[in-house]
Motif scaffolding. Structure first.
Motif, mmCIF file in Angstrom:
data_model
loop_
_atom_site.group_PDB
_atom_site.id
_atom_site.type_symbol
_atom_site.label_atom_id
_atom_site.label_comp_id
_atom_site.label_asym_id
_atom_site.label_seq_id
_atom_site.Cartn_x
_atom_site.Cartn_y
_atom_site.Cartn_z
ATOM 1 N N LYS A 68 -13.547 15.187 -17.964
ATOM 2 C CA LYS A 68 -13.566 14.950 -19.124
ATOM 3 C C LYS A 68 -14.282 15.508 -20.133
ATOM 4 O O LYS A 68 -15.247 15.980 -19.777
ATOM 5 N N PHE A 69 -13.461 15.611 -21.549
ATOM 6 C CA PHE A 69 -14.250 16.639 -22.140
ATOM 7 C C PHE A 69 -14.609 15.805 -23.896
ATOM 8 O O PHE A 69 -15.437 16.399 -24.532
ATOM 9 N N ASP A 70 -14.087 14.500 -23.472
ATOM 10 C CA ASP A 70 -14.804 13.668 -25.541
ATOM 11 C C ASP A 70 -14.363 12.028 -24.867
ATOM 12 O O ASP A 70 -13.279 12.145 -23.727
ATOM 13 N N GLU A 71 -14.766 11.196 -25.021
ATOM 14 C CA GLU A 71 -14.467 9.894 -25.576
ATOM 15 C C GLU A 71 -15.335 8.757 -26.341
ATOM 16 O O GLU A 71 -16.285 9.366 -27.295
ATOM 17 N N GLY A 72 -14.443 8.319 -27.233
ATOM 18 C CA GLY A 72 -15.416 7.598 -28.399
ATOM 19 C C GLY A 72 -14.328 6.003 -28.096
ATOM 20 O O GLY A 72 -13.742 5.907 -27.852
ATOM 21 N N PRO A 73 -15.937 4.650 -28.375
ATOM 22 C CA PRO A 73 -15.104 3.525 -28.546
ATOM 23 C C PRO A 73 -14.217 2.990 -29.110
ATOM 24 O O PRO A 73 -14.024 1.734 -29.809
ATOM 25 N N GLY A 74 -13.822 4.329 -30.519
ATOM 26 C CA GLY A 74 -13.281 3.876 -31.562
ATOM 27 C C GLY A 74 -13.088 5.018 -32.717
ATOM 28 O O GLY A 74 -14.007 5.098 -33.538
ATOM 29 N N ILE A 75 -11.929 5.224 -33.089
ATOM 30 C CA ILE A 75 -11.806 6.365 -34.062
ATOM 31 C C ILE A 75 -10.784 5.927 -35.301
ATOM 32 O O ILE A 75 -9.417 6.000 -34.612
ATOM 33 N N SER A 76 -11.204 5.729 -36.232
ATOM 34 C CA SER A 76 -9.916 5.155 -36.851
ATOM 35 C C SER A 76 -9.514 6.271 -38.134
ATOM 36 O O SER A 76 -10.168 7.590 -38.211
ATOM 37 N N PHE A 77 -8.342 6.161 -38.608
ATOM 38 C CA PHE A 77 -6.787 7.208 -38.751
ATOM 39 C C PHE A 77 -5.943 6.827 -39.096
ATOM 40 O O PHE A 77 -5.059 5.669 -39.048
ATOM 41 N N ALA A 132 -15.793 -3.565 -37.156
ATOM 42 C CA ALA A 132 -14.177 -4.124 -36.626
ATOM 43 C C ALA A 132 -13.392 -2.683 -36.535
ATOM 44 O O ALA A 132 -12.965 -2.659 -36.203
ATOM 45 N N PHE A 133 -13.957 -1.758 -37.544
ATOM 46 C CA PHE A 133 -13.275 -0.085 -37.468
ATOM 47 C C PHE A 133 -13.946 0.691 -37.072
ATOM 48 O O PHE A 133 -15.117 1.287 -37.427
ATOM 49 N N ALA A 134 -14.616 0.246 -35.938
ATOM 50 C CA ALA A 134 -16.722 1.425 -35.183
ATOM 51 C C ALA A 134 -15.112 2.919 -35.617
ATOM 52 O O ALA A 134 -14.498 2.974 -34.889
ATOM 53 N N PRO A 135 -16.574 3.443 -35.975
ATOM 54 C CA PRO A 135 -16.307 5.150 -35.696
ATOM 55 C C PRO A 135 -16.788 5.824 -34.632
ATOM 56 O O PRO A 135 -17.020 4.968 -33.635
ATOM 57 N N THR A 136 -16.169 6.578 -34.976
ATOM 58 C CA THR A 136 -16.408 7.748 -33.119
ATOM 59 C C THR A 136 -17.112 7.781 -32.756
ATOM 60 O O THR A 136 -18.659 8.188 -34.128
ATOM 61 N N ARG A 137 -18.021 8.104 -31.713
ATOM 62 C CA ARG A 137 -19.264 8.497 -31.651
ATOM 63 C C ARG A 137 -19.535 10.104 -31.923
ATOM 64 O O ARG A 137 -19.126 10.856 -32.353
#
Length: 200
Positions: free
Chosen positions: A97-106, A20-25
């Protein structure tokens, strides 16, 4: 029959809570992370706001600019809430592009991400998409970050608000997802419950 139902329920719980809350890669060596120690935010009075199209990379007092490409219909991201954001970051100077993530939680307001994110994500609704233009004062400043973000870089982030935690339980799952060791511990605990349910 009851054991089978319980097992399916626990397996479903394991799948939904860990996804549900995918971590950043995992970032490659030398690649900056959105969780890097943020640049200290300057005084609001020291920077000038501008429209998205008028954003200037040469104006030393340039402020954050953003544009909604899709307005969401879900919960609102606000200070104190744990949010999950999918993103792609590029350098404004050359589009690299320097970064990409499917989901980061904070948690908004906790200073775990750069100030440009703290301010740019606030107000979004779940399902919404927003493009942020962030000056170095609200990003990595004159020190840059790793090999991919040079000093004084202006950044562009394409963001999608994937979720806003609506309860303490959801917040716990989201925050656990940011720590691989906590994820492992959580999976082991759930696996133990499944084992007990199957064998008793």
């Amino acid at each position: 029959m009851e054991r089978s139902i319980m097992t399916r329920f626990l397996l479903l719980l394991l799948f939904t809570t860990t996804s549900a809350f995918a971590p950043t890669r995992q970032h490659q060596h030398g690649q900056p992370s959105m969780l890097a120690k943020p640049q200290a935010a300057p005084s609001l009075l020291s920077l000038n706001s501008a429209s998205f199209d008028d954003y200037s990379q040469t104006e030393p007092t340039q402020w954050l600019a953003y544009q909604d490409t899709l307005v969401g219909t879900g919960d609102v991201a606000q200070e104190g809430k744990v949010v999950t954001v999918a993103y792609k970051g590029t350098l404004m100077s050359n589009g690299k592009k320097f970064d990409e993530g499917p989901g980061i939680s904070f948690r908004l307001g906790s200073r775990k991400v750069i100030p440009g994110w703290e301010q740019g994500i606030a107000g979004m609704k779940v399902g919404g998409k927003r493009v942020l233009k962030i000056p170095p004062q609200l990003a990595y400043g004159e020190r840059g970050a790793g090999a991919d973000i040079p000093p004084g870089a202006h950044l562009v982030f394409e963001c999608e608000l994937k979720g806003v935690a609506g309860s303490e339980l959801e917040e716990s799952f989201a925050e656990v997802s940011m720590n691989p060791l906590k994820i492992l511990a959580f999976v082991l605990v759930i696996s133990n419950f499944v084992y007990v349910a199957v064998h008793h």
